[in-house]
Scaffold this motif. Structure first.
Motif, PDB file in Angstrom:
ATOM      1  N   THR A  68      47.153  40.137  26.864  1.00 20.29           N
ATOM      2  CA  THR A  68      47.078  38.878  27.594  1.00 20.29           C
ATOM      3  C   THR A  68      46.626  37.788  27.059  1.00 20.29           C
ATOM      4  OG1 THR A  68      46.989  38.186  29.794  1.00 20.29           O
ATOM      5  CG2 THR A  68      44.866  39.097  28.938  1.00 20.29           C
ATOM      6  N   PRO A 102      46.882  35.869  35.316  1.00 15.76           N
ATOM      7  CA  PRO A 102      46.798  34.881  36.392  1.00 15.76           C
ATOM      8  C   PRO A 102      45.915  33.733  36.151  1.00 15.76           C
ATOM      9  CG  PRO A 102      46.505  37.249  37.001  1.00 15.76           C
ATOM     10  CD  PRO A 102      46.304  37.247  35.538  1.00 15.76           C
ATOM     11  N   ASP A 147      35.434  34.208  37.077  1.00 13.99           N
ATOM     12  CA  ASP A 147      36.787  34.086  37.510  1.00 13.99           C
ATOM     13  C   ASP A 147      37.709  34.556  36.552  1.00 13.99           C
ATOM     14  OD1 ASP A 147      36.131  33.352  40.138  1.00 13.99           O
ATOM     15  OD2 ASP A 147      36.486  31.138  39.832  1.00 13.99           O
ATOM     16  N   ARG A 176      37.777  38.227  35.727  1.00  8.71           N
ATOM     17  CA  ARG A 176      38.443  39.090  36.974  1.00  8.71           C
ATOM     18  C   ARG A 176      39.816  38.868  36.753  1.00  8.71           C
ATOM     19  NH1 ARG A 176      40.305  36.585  41.402  1.00  8.71           N
ATOM     20  NH2 ARG A 176      38.644  35.055  41.401  1.00  8.71           N
ATOM     21  N   HIS A 177      40.361  37.778  36.593  1.00  9.54           N
ATOM     22  CA  HIS A 177      41.865  37.753  36.149  1.00  9.54           C
ATOM     23  C   HIS A 177      42.414  38.453  34.944  1.00  9.54           C
ATOM     24  CE1 HIS A 177      42.545  34.870  39.142  1.00  9.54           C
ATOM     25  NE2 HIS A 177      41.600  33.882  38.751  1.00  9.54           N
ATOM     26  N   ARG A 184      40.991  41.226  33.973  1.00 11.06           N
ATOM     27  CA  ARG A 184      40.916  42.727  34.185  1.00 11.06           C
ATOM     28  C   ARG A 184      42.230  43.221  35.245  1.00 11.06           C
ATOM     29  NH1 ARG A 184      35.831  41.262  36.227  1.00 11.06           N
ATOM     30  NH2 ARG A 184      36.567  41.978  38.107  1.00 11.06           N
ATOM     31  N   GLU A 185      42.806  41.846  36.096  1.00  9.77           N
ATOM     32  CA  GLU A 185      43.849  42.186  36.904  1.00  9.77           C
ATOM     33  C   GLU A 185      45.228  42.763  35.940  1.00  9.77           C
ATOM     34  OE1 GLU A 185      43.972  38.794  39.036  1.00  9.77           O
ATOM     35  OE2 GLU A 185      42.342  39.219  40.341  1.00  9.77           O
ATOM     36  N   THR A 186      45.159  42.157  34.783  1.00  4.47           N
ATOM     37  CA  THR A 186      46.440  42.594  33.888  1.00  4.47           C
ATOM     38  C   THR A 186      46.648  43.782  33.335  1.00  4.47           C
ATOM     39  OG1 THR A 186      45.350  41.787  31.999  1.00  4.47           O
ATOM     40  CG2 THR A 186      45.966  39.759  33.036  1.00  4.47           C
ATOM     41  N   ASN A 187      45.499  44.478  33.336  1.00  5.47           N
ATOM     42  CA  ASN A 187      45.196  46.057  32.743  1.00  5.47           C
ATOM     43  C   ASN A 187      45.623  45.806  31.298  1.00  5.47           C
ATOM     44  OD1 ASN A 187      44.813  47.340  35.120  1.00  5.47           O
ATOM     45  ND2 ASN A 187      46.923  47.063  35.794  1.00  5.47           N
TER      46      ASN A 187
END
Length: 257
Positions: A130, A163, A189, A192-193, A195-198
């Motif tokens: 990402t 994100p 923040d 966290r975003h 990590r959300e992408t994997n």
């Protein structure tokens, strides 16, 4: 132009730039007289103190066709803020020197896409990635989708959307020192975003931002590595008998795949 952060802490990024550009047929030189571009002083308001630093910089890089750097923030300083320092100095010779060198400064992705006219640099990186667009590259330089074009052309690379990608990571140079709590909150923040992408790897064009985000990801044991764009673009398909090691910009242990 390797930049202070890379020279002192992440020399593999500078080496990757040289490897990549030479692979593309560019005649690369490294002026050993180069020092800081003056960004920390300029951003903190010390314009008078920045004058001798800018003078040293323009002398080191005079006469080159292009100055390429793996940093949107340093490229932005040289191209847009050196003029302010030169005018402040009252030295017409420095004003002229800055006017000549400034337009020749390119952030790495700009140079590859706009000057060399390439997006496929022959890279191979079989990982899910990402991309974080750093503030100076996004807002001061306007590099746009050039880094994405380069990443999308890397064989084996799977690019996933980050994100709230355009939000600042919170580093901001001396901002992180003077406003630590706010900086940490913004970095949290961003982490966290990520990590959300994997994603396996977070990539950006500035190691200062990656150092900030990478430190948080490392402390969270998120299992996400951070790498500079140059290091991914310099990667090629390895000998099948040799392992590939993913470096971590926070300089934890690499991951062998």
């Amino acid at each position: 132009m390797v930049t202070c952060v890379n020279d002192a802490m992440f020399p593999d990024t500078g080496k990757a730039v040289v490897t990549l550009l030479r692979r593309l047929g560019v005649d690369v030189e490294f002026p050993e007289a180069q020092t800081c571009c003056s960004q920390p002083m300029v951003n903190t308001g010390y314009l008078d103190e920045a004058v001798p630093v800018v003078r040293t910089w323009v002398q080191a890089f005079a006469g080159y066709d292009a100055v390429v750097t793996p940093s949107g923030s340093c490229a932005g300083t040289c191209r847009h803020q050196h003029g302010l320092v030169a005018e402040r100095s009252g030295d017409p010779a420095l004003v002229q020197a800055v006017a000549e060198t400034g337009p020749r400064v390119h952030e790495l992705s700009e140079f590859l896409v706009d000057v060399l006219g390439v997006t496929d640099v022959g890279a191979y990186f079989p990982h899910q990635v990402t991309y974080h667009p750093t503030c100076h590259s996004l807002r001061l330089l306007g590099v746009g989708d050039r880094p994405r074009q380069l990443l999308e052309a890397v064989r084996g690379l799977r690019l996933v959307e980050l994100p709230e990608a355009t939000q600042c990571c919170g580093f901001g140079g001396t901002f992180a020192m003077k406003n630590a709590d706010t900086s940490v909150a913004m970095g949290a923040d961003k982490a966290r975003h990520v990590r959300e992408t994997n994603a396996e790897v977070l990539v950006a064009g500035d190691n200062s931002c990656l150092m900030h985000i990478g430190g948080m990801l490392s402390r969270q044991q998120a299992g996400v590595r951070v790498m500079h764009l140059a290091e991914i673009l310099a990667a090629t398909e390895p000998d099948e008998t040799q392992p590939v090691t993913l470096p971590d910009v926070a300089r934890g242990k690499g991951v062998t795949t």
